[in-house]
Scaffold this active site. Structure first.
Site, PDB file in Angstrom:
ATOM      1  CE  LYS A  71      -7.108   1.426   3.840  1.00  0.00           C
ATOM      2  NZ  LYS A  71      -5.797   1.809   4.423  1.00  0.00           N
ATOM      3  CD  GLU A 103      -2.247   1.289   2.973  1.00  0.00           C
ATOM      4  OE1 GLU A 103      -1.598   0.788   3.929  1.00  0.00           O
ATOM      5  OE2 GLU A 103      -3.361   1.835   3.117  1.00  0.00           O
ATOM      6  CG  ASN A 148      -4.720   4.066   0.444  1.00  0.00           C
ATOM      7  OD1 ASN A 148      -4.024   3.477  -0.373  1.00  0.00           O
ATOM      8  ND2 ASN A 148      -4.514   3.997   1.756  1.00  0.00           N
ATOM      9  CG  ASN A 150       2.005   1.523   4.700  1.00  0.00           C
ATOM     10  OD1 ASN A 150       3.175   1.873   4.733  1.00  0.00           O
ATOM     11  ND2 ASN A 150       1.347   1.381   3.559  1.00  0.00           N
ATOM     12  CB  CYS A 189      -4.007  -1.482   4.664  1.00  0.00           C
ATOM     13  SG  CYS A 189      -3.246  -1.530   6.311  1.00  0.00           S
ATOM     14  CD  GLU A 241      -5.299   4.910   5.640  1.00  0.00           C
ATOM     15  OE1 GLU A 241      -5.868   4.598   4.586  1.00  0.00           O
ATOM     16  OE2 GLU A 241      -4.772   4.075   6.405  1.00  0.00           O
TER      17      GLU A 241
END
Ligand code: CDT
Length: 311
Positions: A124, A47, A107, A194, A169, A143
């Site tokens: 994401k 990621e 993302n 991550n 993730c 995020e």
């Protein structure tokens, strides 16, 4: 009959704030060459693989934020990766921060086939963390501030003969992620991550981060009868530590291969897609055993409601 899918997971050690895209792409190329040497036909990169995990930083200057985002893919810096992968006939998954022409930020991960074409994109959905500044926390997880929620759902692509799904993730913590892809006949799900080693909300014992990561990969791989390839970015980025544990998990739920370092490391396994068929035909034969009429709450309700009471 066996259906080989030689899979490599390219774990990355830390990328520091001062590291350039070009230096990172040189590391990706090194891992790609090793993957080729071991016979891999698909490589999973992490990621946000081109920069440090920037959501850990509170930033208010838009130009400072923008420098972590890609406005084109391939970009000038990543073109050598696309060229080398095409030359070697290797497909790959790559995570990066995407800034669209309309100004939306995602993302994102892309699926590139062996001919070097981008055949799939995933944005994401399950964004973790918070959108507010937490000045007392040792680091941020912003995020929810820096990204829009992905708007394209969970898809599966038939690429170079395999049904491949993508997620990123935190998505791996949610059974819905994998079931939606299992229902599209995914044979392999690839993802990058991550995962900070420390929890900023409560004193979580550090070993639980690795335990939950593997537990979830193993459970979702098995209950959906698919292979999982999961690539970490790990180690201490400018002092902020993230877990490693990159892994290839079989449809049996067993870990077929796992990283042993917290640095750049290639993990390889010659997966047999036919192994998933066995589970798909029997214990997890969806058409035969699922009872969606009893699962309605999963889509109708977001948070937990009240149980039936005897009052
Ligand atoms: N990058 C990312 O999604 N990280 C999250 C941290 C959540 S903390 C449990 C993860 O799921 O690993």
């Amino acid at each position: 009959m066996k259906r080989p899918f030689p899979l490599a997971v390219a774990q990355l050690g830390p990328i520091h704030l001062a590291d350039t895209r070009e230096s990172v792409v040189r590391r990706l190329l090194e891992l790609l060459r090793e993957a080729d040497g071991r016979g891999a036909k698909f490589v999973v990169f992490p990621e946000l693989a081109l920069t440090t995990f920037f959501p850990r930083y509170w930033m208010t200057d838009q130009a400072e934020i923008d420098r972590f985002f890609e406005t084109s893919m391939p970009s000038p810096a990543t073109q050598p990766l696309f060229d080398e992968a095409r030359r070697r006939g290797i497909g790959f998954y790559l995570g990066f921060a995407e800034l669209t022409p309309a100004g939306e930020r995602y993302n994102t991960a892309i699926l590139v086939n062996r001919a070097g074409a981008i055949v799939g994109r995933y944005r994401k959905v399950h964004l973790p963390g918070h959108a507010d500044h937490k000045p007392k926390a040792p680091f941020q997880h912003l995020e929810k501030l820096y990204f829009n929620v992905g708007n394209e759902g969970f898809k599966v692509w038939n690429s170079d003969g395999a049904n491949i799904g993508m997620c990123i993730c935190n998505d791996r913590r949610w059974p819905e992620t994998f079931r939606v892809m299992g229902l599209q006949s995914a044979e392999v799900v690839v993802l990058g991550y991550n995962t900070p080693s420390h929890n900023i909300h409560w004193p979580e014992p550090p070993h639980l981060r690795m335990f939950h990561h593997l537990l979830l990969l193993q459970a979702h791989a098995h209950e959906n009868a698919l292979w999982v390839g999961a690539a970490a970015k790990c180690g201490a980025e400018d002092g902020f530590h993230m877990i490693a544990g990159s892994a290839i998990v079989a449809p049996s739920g067993e870990i077929a291969a796992q990283s042993v370092t917290e640095d750049d490391e290639l993990v390889f396994f010659n997966c047999d897609l036919a192994l998933g068929d066995t589970f798909r035909e029997h214990v997890f034969n969806f058409a035969k055993h699922r009872r969606p009429e009893h699962y309605r709450l999963i889509v109708d309700r977001v948070g937990a409601g009240r149980p039936v009471t005897d009052e």
